[in-house]
Design a protein around this motif. Structure first.
Motif, mmCIF file in Angstrom:
data_model
loop_
_atom_site.group_PDB
_atom_site.id
_atom_site.type_symbol
_atom_site.label_atom_id
_atom_site.label_comp_id
_atom_site.label_asym_id
_atom_site.label_seq_id
_atom_site.Cartn_x
_atom_site.Cartn_y
_atom_site.Cartn_z
ATOM 1 N N LEU A 26 -6.693 10.173 -6.533
ATOM 2 C CA LEU A 26 -7.118 8.634 -6.398
ATOM 3 C C LEU A 26 -6.225 7.914 -5.601
ATOM 4 C CD1 LEU A 26 -8.935 6.467 -6.767
ATOM 5 C CD2 LEU A 26 -8.049 6.097 -8.950
ATOM 6 N N LEU A 27 -5.000 8.112 -6.142
ATOM 7 C CA LEU A 27 -3.690 7.514 -5.309
ATOM 8 C C LEU A 27 -3.450 7.969 -3.940
ATOM 9 C CD1 LEU A 27 -0.975 7.589 -8.107
ATOM 10 C CD2 LEU A 27 -2.249 5.553 -7.332
ATOM 11 N N VAL A 32 -4.216 6.900 2.122
ATOM 12 C CA VAL A 32 -4.880 7.216 3.345
ATOM 13 C C VAL A 32 -5.894 6.053 3.645
ATOM 14 C CG1 VAL A 32 -6.830 8.638 4.510
ATOM 15 C CG2 VAL A 32 -4.732 9.756 3.016
ATOM 16 N N ALA A 33 -6.386 5.358 2.873
ATOM 17 C CA ALA A 33 -7.456 4.161 3.129
ATOM 18 C C ALA A 33 -6.594 3.213 3.627
ATOM 19 C CB ALA A 33 -8.057 4.026 2.096
ATOM 20 N N LEU A 34 -5.601 2.825 3.131
ATOM 21 C CA LEU A 34 -4.524 1.753 3.379
ATOM 22 C C LEU A 34 -3.829 1.725 4.853
ATOM 23 C CD1 LEU A 34 -2.784 0.916 -0.009
ATOM 24 C CD2 LEU A 34 -4.371 -0.640 1.311
ATOM 25 N N VAL A 301 4.189 4.233 9.783
ATOM 26 C CA VAL A 301 3.493 4.190 8.782
ATOM 27 C C VAL A 301 2.787 5.556 8.286
ATOM 28 C CG1 VAL A 301 1.295 3.295 7.753
ATOM 29 C CG2 VAL A 301 2.838 2.026 9.299
ATOM 30 N N THR A 302 2.326 6.598 9.171
ATOM 31 C CA THR A 302 1.930 7.828 8.713
ATOM 32 C C THR A 302 3.139 8.668 8.227
ATOM 33 O OG1 THR A 302 0.331 7.757 10.720
ATOM 34 C CG2 THR A 302 0.816 9.725 9.506
ATOM 35 N N ALA A 303 4.307 8.552 8.887
ATOM 36 C CA ALA A 303 5.266 9.380 8.302
ATOM 37 C C ALA A 303 5.731 8.995 6.890
ATOM 38 C CB ALA A 303 6.624 9.273 8.938
#
Length: 361
Positions: A26-27, A32-34, A301-303
């Motif tokens: 869930l976390l 990923v959603a954020l 942000v992806t990193a």
């Protein structure tokens, strides 16, 4: 019996491990959603900022060009007033007319030339006319437009190749009429394509931005690009399909994203009509330029999201190992404690009583 005991021993570990795994998943989904939501919103902001910048630039440049044409039109009207007053007292004096045109050229140094053609379209007055010989402009769109326009505003046309100077120009023309309204000819001024190019100088376009001015039939008048490239072909009508569609829907102004027909670079563009005239200002910023910071931000942000994912994975792996060790210890305990309970001697309990008797005591 032993397998049943082992399964009973493993049950608490399994019951503890599954909720933790679901929590970590869930976390991870939230992370990923954020990332997706935040970067989508961020990209939208970058695009909107570029759109506002191009719209403001196109509007400002269109106003500057319109003001330039208005100044030229004032000069044309001054010439017409003098022609009417002189013609009212008799025949025109060629020397005086040439002097009048020269005075207006001094007041309007941005002009390439200022000329007068008669009702048949023969150019009679203006700098360079005598040396050029017999020149006719009766077939030109601006001559026909001024002749048929009545007392309305100036007629603007171009780019056209001037027949006297052999330069690419945009023409601003007004009809010359007698007091009764009879058509006497046309007074017209030529603005060179280079003049429009100078109006576009000094604008920050990024590394691959571009500004264009297009005239009648979308013919190219001037173009400026941030990096040096092949010179623009004045008069070219090659435009992107996206611009053609946008002009059908919104002829006076709008925006679109397209790869420019001339260099193949994708740009976010805004266009604006120059007043009532058939001139169009197009300002484009390269998507690579204004989305570059967004791409860097997305990478960062992806990193960070990947690091969070790895941390969750390491945490889950540690939990799994601890639960596995707990299950192994439980199995080992039952392997040792189970047979020992079965082999307990009967004399450990009083005669006639078993473990229940001891328990009761």
């Amino acid at each position: 019996m032993q397998s049943h005991a082992v399964s009973q021993a493993e049950t608490p570990a399994v019951r503890l491990g599954r909720p933790l795994l679901l929590l970590n998943l869930l976390l991870l989904g939230l992370v990923v959603a954020l990332v997706v939501l935040s970067q989508t919103a961020s990209r939208r902001n970058f695009v909107e900022r570029a759109s506002v910048a191009t719209e403001n630039l196109s509007t400002t440049l269109a106003q500057a060009i319109e003001a330039e044409i208005d100044r030229v039109d004032i000069g044309l009207r001054n010439v017409l007033l003098d022609l009417e007053s002189e013609h009212a007292v008799g025949k025109l004096d060629p020397a005086h007319v040439e002097s009048l045109l020269g005075q207006q050229l001094e007041l309007l140094p941005q002009l390439e030339s200022l000329r007068i053609a008669d009702a048949q379209g023969v150019v009679r007055y203006g700098r360079g006319v005598e040396a050029a010989g017999h020149v006719e402009i009766g077939d030109r769109a601006f001559f026909v437009g001024a002749r048929d326009a009545g007392p309305m505003g100036p007629v603007v046309a171009g780019p056209v190749l001037a027949r006297v100077s052999k330069k690419w120009v945009v023409v601003v023309a007004r009809a010359w009429r007698a007091q009764g309204g009879a058509f006497r000819g046309v007074v017209y001024a030529n603005l060179t394509a280079e003049r429009f190019g100078r109006l576009l100088d000094g604008v920050d376009l990024g590394r691959h931005g571009a500004i264009s001015v297009r005239g009648s039939d979308l013919g190219l008048v001037a173009r400026r690009i941030a990096n040096a490239g092949a010179p623009a072909e004045i008069g070219s009508t090659a435009v992107s399909a996206e611009l053609a569609r946008a002009l059908v829907e919104k002829p006076n102004g709008g925006s679109y994203v397209a790869r420019t027909a001339m260099d193949g670079i994708e740009r976010a563009n805004a266009y604006r009509r120059v007043g009532r005239h058939p001139l169009l200002v197009i300002v484009g910023l390269s998507t690579d330029d204004f989305l570059g910071p967004w791409r860097v931000q997305t990478t960062e942000v992806t990193a960070l999201a990947v690091l969070v994912t790895l941390a969750l994975a390491v945490y889950q792996h540690g939990i799994n190992r601890e639960l596995l060790n707990l299950a192994r210890a439980s199995r080992a305990y039952h392997r040792v404690a189970g047979p020992a309970a079965k082999q307990a001697p009967d004399h450990a309990y009083p005669p006639g009583a078993g473990a229940d008797a001891w328990t009761a005591e």
